[in-house]
Scaffold this motif. Sequence first.
Motif, PDB file in Angstrom:
ATOM      1  N   PHE A   1     -14.457  29.052 -26.955  1.00 11.14           N
ATOM      2  CA  PHE A   1     -13.583  28.273 -26.393  1.00 11.14           C
ATOM      3  C   PHE A   1     -14.369  27.355 -25.252  1.00 11.14           C
ATOM      4  CE2 PHE A   1      -9.829  26.909 -23.444  1.00 11.14           C
ATOM      5  CZ  PHE A   1      -9.140  26.354 -24.405  1.00 11.14           C
TER       6      PHE A   1
ATOM      7  N   SER B   1     -13.453  24.141 -29.584  1.00 10.62           N
ATOM      8  CA  SER B   1     -13.361  25.603 -29.892  1.00 10.62           C
ATOM      9  C   SER B   1     -13.654  25.952 -31.569  1.00 10.62           C
ATOM     10  CB  SER B   1     -11.860  26.262 -29.924  1.00 10.62           C
ATOM     11  OG  SER B   1     -11.744  27.583 -29.556  1.00 10.62           O
TER      12      SER B   1
ATOM     13  N   CYS C   1      -5.151  31.398 -27.167  1.00  5.81           N
ATOM     14  CA  CYS C   1      -6.559  31.305 -26.737  1.00  5.81           C
ATOM     15  C   CYS C   1      -6.617  32.145 -25.439  1.00  5.81           C
ATOM     16  CB  CYS C   1      -7.192  30.146 -26.581  1.00  5.81           C
ATOM     17  SG  CYS C   1      -7.195  28.988 -27.640  1.00  5.81           S
TER      18      CYS C   1
END
Length: 381
Positions: free
Chosen positions: A360, A213, A288
């Motif tokens: 991500f 990420s 996230c």
Amino acid sequence: MSHSALSEMDDYPIHQIAEVVRHVGTSDRNFYDRYYFNCHGDMRGDSAEPWLIVGLGVYPNLGVVDGFAVVRHGDEHIVVRASKALGDNRNDLTVGPLKVEVLDGLQRLRVSLAPGHGDVSFDLVFDADGPAALEPRHYQRQLERVTFDTMRFVQTGRWTGSLTVDGDDFDVQPDTWRGNRDRSWGVRPVGEAEPPGRRAAETDATSFFWIYSVMRFADYSIVVIVQELRTGERIMGDARRVWNDPTREPEWLGRVEHAVEFVSGGREPSGATLRFVKPSGESTSVRCEPKVANFIGFGTGYGLEQDWRHGMWQGDEKVEAVRNKVSELDPTMKMFCPIDHYATFTYTDGDAVVTGDGLFEFAVIGPHDQYGFAEYIDVAP
């Protein structure tokens, strides 16, 4: 006396071994040297802007250079891919209609795809936010074979230029079009698949848990890497804050702990919380939220299609366009490749809370004990 092995790069004092530049310091067939870029507008609302990913790789011991551009735009998954025989000149980063140019090393690069293939074209310049950050060396030995031995650096940045997808023209301006790019090189599986042999019976050779990420915030980026075996044993684990200010050193944030939630019926992440824990017990965390998935394994060479893999010989030059509907991609095959998500991030450090966005990248291939995947095709409830 032969001059055919020489290139203009041999006139620079950059040699590392007693060979010309075109020959690397190992005969391992899996040596590679690759560029990766992603580019997106502000997709946090109802934007119809594309999610573009571009790659170009050189495979010196296979004699091949290839590249791809893949766009996720609504329900469209569009790939343009190209391959050619590798020549002497390592400055030539052109493969068919795809080209990479280094305008200012570690700061400014240009990527372009000429029109005429797959209803996608672009001419884009990447300007880095700050210094390139070198990541920890990625090394893995399975029984006797070194399967990974790579280096990589990463940067976030801004894009300027033009992008056309299916006749729609997008004016790419740096105030809203962002992304990251990386460079990696070394040994990793490429080309035609090799028989795993004994590794298939005695190691988790095909089990792969991966988080990569790259999160962009106003003053810094956070880069997280996790690779695990099914048991949770770490091959890699790192989390660093990289400041845009080049006078500030990157900061190690702590050991990475992850809690991933999954979309029911598959292995795609619906969200994740990452905690960074220092030896003192002090911790910070980031939430996230994946928003748009680019299924980069389909059509680009990451291994799903056995007739087009990174570094595979396709002849002197070959260019293809591949189009799929995202809604029609094989759900089982989705579980056997990394997925690059455009995501938003909320980072909490004590009372300070900041928001950002970026990449991500996630994969859990094969069994993984923490998330209850006992078999290769197990899915989340």
